[in-house]
Write an enzyme that holds these catalytic residues in place. Sequence first.
Site, PDB file in Angstrom:
ATOM      1  N   LYS A  13       0.967  -1.412  -0.014  1.00  0.00           N
ATOM      2  CA  LYS A  13      -0.179   0.172   0.199  1.00  0.00           C
ATOM      3  C   LYS A  13       1.340   0.656  -0.124  1.00  0.00           C
ATOM      4  CE  LYS A  13      -2.145   1.798   3.359  1.00  0.00           C
ATOM      5  NZ  LYS A  13      -2.750   3.112   4.187  1.00  0.00           N
TER       6      LYS A  13
ATOM      7  N   ASP B  78      -3.597   4.516  -2.268  1.00  0.00           N
ATOM      8  CA  ASP B  78      -4.655   4.871  -1.222  1.00  0.00           C
ATOM      9  C   ASP B  78      -4.294   6.066  -0.743  1.00  0.00           C
ATOM     10  OD1 ASP B  78      -5.845   5.006   1.482  1.00  0.00           O
ATOM     11  OD2 ASP B  78      -3.705   3.949   2.992  1.00  0.00           O
TER      12      ASP B  78
ATOM     13  N   LYS C  21      -7.839   7.949  -1.080  1.00  0.00           N
ATOM     14  CA  LYS C  21      -8.878   8.481  -0.392  1.00  0.00           C
ATOM     15  C   LYS C  21      -8.961   9.556  -0.979  1.00  0.00           C
ATOM     16  CE  LYS C  21      -7.485   6.381   4.385  1.00  0.00           C
ATOM     17  NZ  LYS C  21      -6.140   5.720   4.579  1.00  0.00           N
TER      18      LYS C  21
ATOM     19  N   ASP D 123     -13.611  14.675  -2.983  1.00  0.00           N
ATOM     20  CA  ASP D 123     -13.900  15.448  -3.738  1.00  0.00           C
ATOM     21  C   ASP D 123     -14.827  15.923  -4.205  1.00  0.00           C
ATOM     22  OD1 ASP D 123     -12.874  18.736  -4.331  1.00  0.00           O
ATOM     23  OD2 ASP D 123     -10.979  18.669  -4.033  1.00  0.00           O
TER      24      ASP D 123
ATOM     25  N   PRO E 123     -17.103  15.872  -7.527  1.00  0.00           N
ATOM     26  CA  PRO E 123     -17.133  14.510  -8.475  1.00  0.00           C
ATOM     27  C   PRO E 123     -16.388  14.740  -9.805  1.00  0.00           C
ATOM     28  CG  PRO E 123     -20.029  15.043  -8.665  1.00  0.00           C
ATOM     29  CD  PRO E 123     -18.678  15.762  -7.908  1.00  0.00           C
TER      30      PRO E 123
ATOM     31  N   THR F 228     -10.629   3.369  10.848  1.00  0.00           N
ATOM     32  CA  THR F 228     -10.196   2.423  11.967  1.00  0.00           C
ATOM     33  C   THR F 228      -9.326   2.971  13.449  1.00  0.00           C
ATOM     34  OG1 THR F 228      -8.081   1.391  10.799  1.00  0.00           O
ATOM     35  CG2 THR F 228     -10.665   0.213  10.801  1.00  0.00           C
TER      36      THR F 228
ATOM     37  N   ARG G 227       3.114  -1.265  10.894  1.00  0.00           N
ATOM     38  CA  ARG G 227       4.255  -1.745  11.579  1.00  0.00           C
ATOM     39  C   ARG G 227       4.807  -3.047  12.097  1.00  0.00           C
ATOM     40  NH1 ARG G 227       1.549   4.077  14.794  1.00  0.00           N
ATOM     41  NH2 ARG G 227      -0.691   2.881  13.255  1.00  0.00           N
TER      42      ARG G 227
END
Length: 233
Positions: A30, A57, A59, A62, A64, A116, A208
């Site tokens: 990732k 990744d 994310k 904004d 469309p 998460t 990690r």
Amino acid sequence: MKDVIIALDFRNREEVLTFLDRFQEPVYVKVGKELFYAEGPSIVREIKALGHKVFLDLKFHDIPNTVQGAVRSAAGLDADMLNLHAMGGGEMMRGAMKELEGREKKPLLIAVTVLTSMDEKTLKSELHVSLSLEEEVLSLASLTKKSGLQGVVCSALEVPKLKKALGEDFLTITPGIRPKESASGDQKRVVTPAMARELGSDYIVVGRPITKAENPYAAYLKIRAEFMGGERI
């Protein structure tokens, strides 16, 4: 297909290449904001040239038209998976999917539901969401599927309800994975690799516990074996 995705939470290209050089076969990794903003699109191309799969990744969240353009550019990097925020709404997500139409090789496009690192108290007191955390995740995941995307990022704890409501083919990518001996860090909805397998996760994202391990490759193999169970690895 189930797999372990290693979060490359490094500051620069040199750290990434030194880390990946310790692996004996291609892996799924990732690339997040810290690394992408430091090194730019070239880091994705370089990792892909080494034979690894890439979950980019970033994310996207904004208007469309902007997200559609971002997906167009990201897809051109040959990433295997892209993501955006389901909170951006159906129009944004449908536009992003439309941008991938007609491409010979399409990345998986998934949406983030509730991070998460967040819990229900934060969701209600700071964001003023009236639904429970589980209800909010299901609502956003349902919108994601309706918009044509292939899956969502969520906690492994939410996977059983999502699979039951949206079908086994709807992909669940689950961060917040920690072996029993690892600290939870800034994650709040945490499970072990074995628990993620039992709950039905399709992909787990681990950072990690692998990247900071004394022997990252050995840590990866141990976590992958725990997650994959009896499946061939």
